[in-house]
Design an enzyme around this catalytic site. Structure first.
Site, PDB file in Angstrom:
ATOM      1  N   THR A 144       0.846  -1.196   0.000  1.00 25.82           N
ATOM      2  CA  THR A 144       0.000   0.000   0.000  1.00 25.82           C
ATOM      3  C   THR A 144       0.882   1.246   0.000  1.00 25.82           C
ATOM      4  OG1 THR A 144      -0.171   0.254   2.415  1.00 25.82           O
ATOM      5  CG2 THR A 144      -1.751  -1.241   1.362  1.00 25.82           C
TER       6      THR A 144
ATOM      7  N   ALA B 189       2.483   2.688  -2.527  1.00 23.01           N
ATOM      8  CA  ALA B 189       3.734   2.423  -3.248  1.00 23.01           C
ATOM      9  C   ALA B 189       4.046   3.523  -4.264  1.00 23.01           C
ATOM     10  CB  ALA B 189       3.666   1.062  -3.933  1.00 23.01           C
TER      11      ALA B 189
ATOM     12  N   GLY C 266       8.125   7.473  -1.640  1.00 27.87           N
ATOM     13  CA  GLY C 266       8.872   7.171  -0.421  1.00 27.87           C
ATOM     14  C   GLY C 266       9.238   5.712  -0.231  1.00 27.87           C
TER      15      GLY C 266
ATOM     16  N   TYR D 171      -0.774  10.916  14.566  1.00 29.95           N
ATOM     17  CA  TYR D 171       0.097  10.066  13.750  1.00 29.95           C
ATOM     18  C   TYR D 171       0.828   9.044  14.632  1.00 29.95           C
ATOM     19  CZ  TYR D 171       4.180   8.559  11.095  1.00 29.95           C
ATOM     20  OH  TYR D 171       5.152   7.786  10.506  1.00 29.95           O
TER      21      TYR D 171
HETATM   22  P1  NDP Z   1       5.273   9.069   1.805  1.00 26.49           P
HETATM   23  O1  NDP Z   1       4.338  10.193   2.045  1.00 26.49           O
HETATM   24  O2  NDP Z   1       6.366   9.237   0.845  1.00 26.49           O
HETATM   25  O3  NDP Z   1       4.443   7.785   1.378  1.00 26.49           O
HETATM   26  C1  NDP Z   1       3.192   7.508   1.909  1.00 26.49           C
HETATM   27  C2  NDP Z   1       2.347   6.787   0.887  1.00 26.49           C
HETATM   28  O4  NDP Z   1       1.058   6.557   1.442  1.00 26.49           O
HETATM   29  C3  NDP Z   1       2.135   7.585  -0.390  1.00 26.49           C
HETATM   30  O5  NDP Z   1       2.291   6.718  -1.463  1.00 26.49           O
HETATM   31  C4  NDP Z   1       0.710   8.053  -0.274  1.00 26.49           C
HETATM   32  O6  NDP Z   1       0.049   8.210  -1.509  1.00 26.49           O
HETATM   33  C5  NDP Z   1       0.105   6.888   0.477  1.00 26.49           C
HETATM   34  N1  NDP Z   1      -1.190   7.233   1.049  1.00 26.49           N
HETATM   35  C6  NDP Z   1      -1.494   8.244   1.869  1.00 26.49           C
HETATM   36  N2  NDP Z   1      -2.801   8.254   2.120  1.00 26.49           N
HETATM   37  C7  NDP Z   1      -3.354   7.226   1.435  1.00 26.49           C
HETATM   38  C8  NDP Z   1      -4.669   6.730   1.288  1.00 26.49           C
HETATM   39  N3  NDP Z   1      -5.701   7.319   1.863  1.00 26.49           N
HETATM   40  N4  NDP Z   1      -4.859   5.655   0.505  1.00 26.49           N
HETATM   41  C9  NDP Z   1      -3.830   5.070  -0.102  1.00 26.49           C
HETATM   42  N5  NDP Z   1      -2.568   5.485  -0.010  1.00 26.49           N
HETATM   43  C10 NDP Z   1      -2.332   6.562   0.757  1.00 26.49           C
HETATM   44  O7  NDP Z   1       5.832   8.673   3.258  1.00 26.49           O
HETATM   45  P2  NDP Z   1       6.882   7.545   3.713  1.00 26.49           P
HETATM   46  O8  NDP Z   1       7.334   6.762   2.563  1.00 26.49           O
HETATM   47  O9  NDP Z   1       7.861   8.197   4.580  1.00 26.49           O
HETATM   48  O10 NDP Z   1       5.962   6.648   4.657  1.00 26.49           O
HETATM   49  C11 NDP Z   1       5.762   5.288   4.447  1.00 26.49           C
HETATM   50  C12 NDP Z   1       5.625   4.561   5.770  1.00 26.49           C
HETATM   51  O11 NDP Z   1       6.839   4.664   6.499  1.00 26.49           O
HETATM   52  C13 NDP Z   1       4.548   5.111   6.686  1.00 26.49           C
HETATM   53  O12 NDP Z   1       3.861   4.035   7.258  1.00 26.49           O
HETATM   54  C14 NDP Z   1       5.323   5.867   7.746  1.00 26.49           C
HETATM   55  O13 NDP Z   1       4.628   5.904   8.945  1.00 26.49           O
HETATM   56  C15 NDP Z   1       6.550   5.012   7.831  1.00 26.49           C
HETATM   57  N6  NDP Z   1       7.729   5.633   8.433  1.00 26.49           N
HETATM   58  C16 NDP Z   1       8.353   6.687   7.816  1.00 26.49           C
HETATM   59  C17 NDP Z   1       9.471   7.264   8.376  1.00 26.49           C
HETATM   60  C18 NDP Z   1      10.174   8.402   7.752  1.00 26.49           C
HETATM   61  O14 NDP Z   1      11.132   8.882   8.343  1.00 26.49           O
HETATM   62  N7  NDP Z   1       9.752   8.898   6.599  1.00 26.49           N
HETATM   63  C19 NDP Z   1      10.036   6.738   9.627  1.00 26.49           C
HETATM   64  C20 NDP Z   1       9.296   5.637  10.182  1.00 26.49           C
HETATM   65  C21 NDP Z   1       8.203   5.110   9.579  1.00 26.49           C
HETATM   66  P3  NDP Z   1       0.268   9.514  -2.447  1.00 26.49           P
HETATM   67  O15 NDP Z   1       1.560   9.292  -3.145  1.00 26.49           O
HETATM   68  O16 NDP Z   1      -0.904   9.457  -3.339  1.00 26.49           O
HETATM   69  O17 NDP Z   1       0.284  10.691  -1.536  1.00 26.49           O
HETATM   70 MG1  PMR Z   2      12.926  13.182  15.685  1.00 27.36          MG
HETATM   71  C1  PMR Z   2      17.789  10.710  18.686  1.00 27.36           C
HETATM   72  C2  PMR Z   2      17.345  10.256  17.607  1.00 27.36           C
HETATM   73  C3  PMR Z   2      16.142  10.676  16.856  1.00 27.36           C
HETATM   74  C4  PMR Z   2      15.596   9.899  15.881  1.00 27.36           C
HETATM   75  C5  PMR Z   2      16.082   8.547  15.413  1.00 27.36           C
HETATM   76  C6  PMR Z   2      14.451  10.591  15.366  1.00 27.36           C
HETATM   77  C7  PMR Z   2      13.602  10.093  14.388  1.00 27.36           C
HETATM   78  N1  PMR Z   2      14.331  11.787  16.027  1.00 27.36           N
HETATM   79  C8  PMR Z   2      15.355  11.886  16.947  1.00 27.36           C
HETATM   80  C9  PMR Z   2      15.579  12.956  17.835  1.00 27.36           C
HETATM   81  C10 PMR Z   2      14.898  14.173  17.831  1.00 27.36           C
HETATM   82  N2  PMR Z   2      13.855  14.489  17.035  1.00 27.36           N
HETATM   83  C11 PMR Z   2      15.203  15.308  18.689  1.00 27.36           C
HETATM   84  C12 PMR Z   2      16.313  15.341  19.711  1.00 27.36           C
HETATM   85  C13 PMR Z   2      14.307  16.294  18.360  1.00 27.36           C
HETATM   86  C14 PMR Z   2      14.193  17.662  18.949  1.00 27.36           C
HETATM   87  C15 PMR Z   2      14.951  18.642  18.198  1.00 27.36           C
HETATM   88  C16 PMR Z   2      13.458  15.771  17.320  1.00 27.36           C
HETATM   89  C17 PMR Z   2      12.421  16.488  16.741  1.00 27.36           C
HETATM   90  C18 PMR Z   2      11.539  15.953  15.792  1.00 27.36           C
HETATM   91  C19 PMR Z   2      10.375  16.581  15.209  1.00 27.36           C
HETATM   92  C20 PMR Z   2       9.863  17.948  15.431  1.00 27.36           C
HETATM   93  N3  PMR Z   2      11.651  14.657  15.279  1.00 27.36           N
HETATM   94  C21 PMR Z   2      10.614  14.481  14.440  1.00 27.36           C
HETATM   95  C22 PMR Z   2       9.832  15.620  14.375  1.00 27.36           C
HETATM   96  C23 PMR Z   2       8.751  15.351  13.474  1.00 27.36           C
HETATM   97  O1  PMR Z   2       7.847  16.098  13.133  1.00 27.36           O
HETATM   98  C24 PMR Z   2       8.867  13.917  13.024  1.00 27.36           C
HETATM   99  C25 PMR Z   2       7.728  13.167  13.620  1.00 27.36           C
HETATM  100  O2  PMR Z   2       7.577  13.058  14.791  1.00 27.36           O
HETATM  101  O3  PMR Z   2       6.881  12.597  12.805  1.00 27.36           O
HETATM  102  C26 PMR Z   2       5.841  11.897  13.461  1.00 27.36           C
HETATM  103  C27 PMR Z   2      10.165  13.429  13.632  1.00 27.36           C
HETATM  104  C28 PMR Z   2      10.868  12.231  13.534  1.00 27.36           C
HETATM  105  N4  PMR Z   2      12.015  11.960  14.254  1.00 27.36           N
HETATM  106  C29 PMR Z   2      12.478  10.724  13.907  1.00 27.36           C
HETATM  107  C30 PMR Z   2      11.605  10.184  12.914  1.00 27.36           C
HETATM  108  C31 PMR Z   2      11.786   8.835  12.279  1.00 27.36           C
HETATM  109  C32 PMR Z   2      10.625  11.101  12.688  1.00 27.36           C
HETATM  110  C33 PMR Z   2       9.518  10.999  11.675  1.00 27.36           C
HETATM  111  C34 PMR Z   2       8.893   9.953  11.091  1.00 27.36           C
HETATM  112  C35 PMR Z   2       8.075   8.890  11.757  1.00 27.36           C
HETATM  113  O4  PMR Z   2       8.100   8.558  12.890  1.00 27.36           O
HETATM  114  O5  PMR Z   2       7.386   8.298  11.010  1.00 27.36           O
END
Ligand code: NDP
Ligand code: PMR
Ligand code: LMG
Length: 402
Positions: free
Chosen positions: A95, A97, A100, A277
């Site tokens: 899903t 795809a 990202g 989220y």
């Molecule tokens: P992206 O936004 O690049 O990808 C998300 C995908 O989800 C897109 O293809 C989007 O479609 C699709 N999507 C959103 N809403 C719907 C919907 N209603 N129906 C069908 N598809 C939908 O984000 P990421 O690749 O970063 O995220 C992928 C996964 O990885 C998520 O589960 C996220 O929580 C997880 N993740 C991401 C991290 C990160 O740092 N980025 C860290 C940890 C986990 P469209 O292209 O049409 O918008």
């Molecule tokens: Mg975060 C120490 C390690 C670490 C890691 C691995 C992440 C991952 N983050 C870390 C630290 C911090 N972050 C710290 C110290 C801060 C304060 C400055 C910080 C802040 C921050 C924000 C405001 N981080 C974020 C945000 C977001 O808006 C992102 C989020 O929470 O999305 C839900 C995010 C993230 N940090 C990560 C990862 C993987 C995310 C985003 C994606 C996710 O969980 O899917």
């Protein structure tokens, strides 16, 4: 809150750093992790200037890795390879795809030639363009429409998939939305708050319906994978950045998250997009474990979740403020060092789909700095079996399965 006030951020962590604090003991693992993050950024910087004549990295007395090892010490726990040969191409549904992680995973799997990827996407044209520009060969993928923000669409997808006659060997629940700047909640077709409605409830119905199809597959290793995240896990530093995930007693979820006669948040609180989220990711990780408890023994299906690393460049952050989108990738690359490229994250998820050594069920996979997988620990809430059962039962009612 909407302005990202710096003083609010600092207040959150000053108590941790103050030796006089009553709020948090300075000796908690989180304190050490936070300190190690700061030290690991300061020490190489200082040493660099103190030893200009000798730039050899090996001479540094210690580095981040050693400091981190004290607080993390991940347990490496890999199952033995099964060594089974697959006769036919595997058939995997991914899903979200179209960008990202999902796109990178589809690409990595299609490239092997061993997989046919069904890209389940809400925007057909975007998905087609994405697959083409990723260089995926036509015979290795099919795009099918799926909008997780509509339960009718989920049911239609399942019907269409069945009509295609393809087997289902692996299902990857990857799609997600993140709405950190939204001031008011928005809703799915059925009126659930959009992030939990899409990320959790849409996938919950999809995976429950497709479980039968997985059962029928004759593929040697059948898997159901639900993407989780570190930010839903309050046993990590990242999971302690406010607002923290917390499902509470599920009163909002039980009321249907509609924001009318009930809260739009699972715990019944005020709407907060970032929290919604993180809550949805906790639901994803709980659902995977509940699947494992209910169905692993009976079906042999492997249920798994993962944190693929911080893929700071994906579309997930599209709703965030421009300053965040600018600073987030260098912050993750150079300060936390948790950054991974989309390509690398795709390889990781592709491993969970097809690597013969990752067949253990009920596991939350993570990767260390050398990109080796290990079985990670979930936070207390994200591994609470009683909560998992409740989330399952409430969700079942909301999506019309009970
Ligand atoms: P992206 O936004 O690049 O990808 C998300 C995908 O989800 C897109 O293809 C989007 O479609 C699709 N999507 C959103 N809403 C719907 C919907 N209603 N129906 C069908 N598809 C939908 O984000 P990421 O690749 O970063 O995220 C992928 C996964 O990885 C998520 O589960 C996220 O929580 C997880 N993740 C991401 C991290 C990160 O740092 N980025 C860290 C940890 C986990 P469209 O292209 O049409 O918008
Ligand atoms: Mg975060 C120490 C390690 C670490 C890691 C691995 C992440 C991952 N983050 C870390 C630290 C911090 N972050 C710290 C110290 C801060 C304060 C400055 C910080 C802040 C921050 C924000 C405001 N981080 C974020 C945000 C977001 O808006 C992102 C989020 O929470 O999305 C839900 C995010 C993230 N940090 C990560 C990862 C993987 C995310 C985003 C994606 C996710 O969980 O899917
Ligand atoms: C929440 O706030 C809201 O509460 C929520 O409602 C929702 O809106 C959500 O994301 C949406 O946000 C988030 C808040 C919480 O974070 C912010 O306000 C945004 C901060 C932006 C983060 C990215 C940049 C971080 C900048 C730090 C370092 C600068 C470096 C720039 C990068 C360039 C590198 C070349 O955030 C918090 O509560 C966090 C509280 C922690 C504050 C302490 C800061 C410590 C930073 C850790 C790094 C340590 C290293 C320092 C040494 C550096 C030496 C060079």
């Amino acid at each position: 809150r909407e302005q990202f006030p710096l003083h609010q951020m600092l207040l959150q962590y000053f108590p941790l750093l103050s030796p006089f604090s009553k709020r948090a003991s300075p000796r908690t693992p989180l304190f050490w992790e936070f300190l190690s993050l700061i030290m690991s950024n300061l020490i190489p910087f200082t040493l660099h200037y103190e030893s200009r004549g000798n730039r050899s990295k090996e001479n540094l007395p210690f580095d981040q890795f050693e400091l981190k090892a004290v607080v993390e010490a991940p347990e490496v726990n890999q199952a033995a390879p099964t060594g089974k040969k697959t006769l036919r191409q595997g058939s995997v549904v991914v899903t979200g795809a179209s960008s990202g992680l999902g796109l990178a995973t589809a690409k990595a799997l299609a490239e092997t030639g061993k997989w046919h990827v069904i890209m389940a996407c809400r925007d057909f044209l975007k998905a087609e363009r994405a697959a083409k520009s990723a260089g995926m060969a036509k015979e290795n993928y099919t795009i099918m429409h799926l909008d997780l923000a509509s339960l009718d669409s989920v049911r239609q997808f399942v019907d269409n998939f069945r009509r295609s006659g393809r087997p289902l060997d692996v299902l990857v629940c990857n799609a997600a939305v993140y709405l950190p700047t939204a001031k008011e909640p928005t809703f799915t077709a059925e009126g659930f708050e959009l992030s939990v409605g899409t990320n959790h409830l849409g996938h919950f119905l999809l995976s429950r319906l497709l479980l039968d199809d997985l059962k029928q597959s004759d593929y040697p290793s059948k898997r159901l994978i639900i993407v989780g995240s570190i930010t839903g896990n309050t046993n990590t530093l990242a999971g302690n950045v406010p607002p923290k995930a917390n499902l509470g007693d599920l009163r909002g979820l039980a009321g249907g998250l509609n924001g009318l006669n009930t809260s739009s948040m699972i715990d019944g609180g005020e709407f907060d997009g970032a929290k919604a989220y993180k809550d949805s990711k906790v639901c994803n990780m709980l659902t995977m474990q509940e699947f494992h408890r209910r169905y692993h023994e009976e079906t042999g299906i492997t249920f798994a979740s993962l944190y693929p690393g911080c893929i700071a460049t994906t579309g997930l952050f599209r709703e965030h403020i421009p300053l965040f989108r600018l600073l987030f990738p260098p912050f993750q690359k150079y300060i936390t060092k948790g950054f991974v490229s989309e390509e690398e994250s795709g390889k990781r998820l592709a491993q969970v789909v097809s690597d013969p050594s990752l067949t253990k069920s009920g596991v939350y996979w993570s990767w260390n700095k050398d990109s080796a997988s290990f079985e990670n620990q979930l936070s207390q809430e994200a591994s609470d079996a009683e909560k998992a059962r409740k989330v399952w039962e409430v969700s079942e009612k909301l999506v019309g399965l009970a």
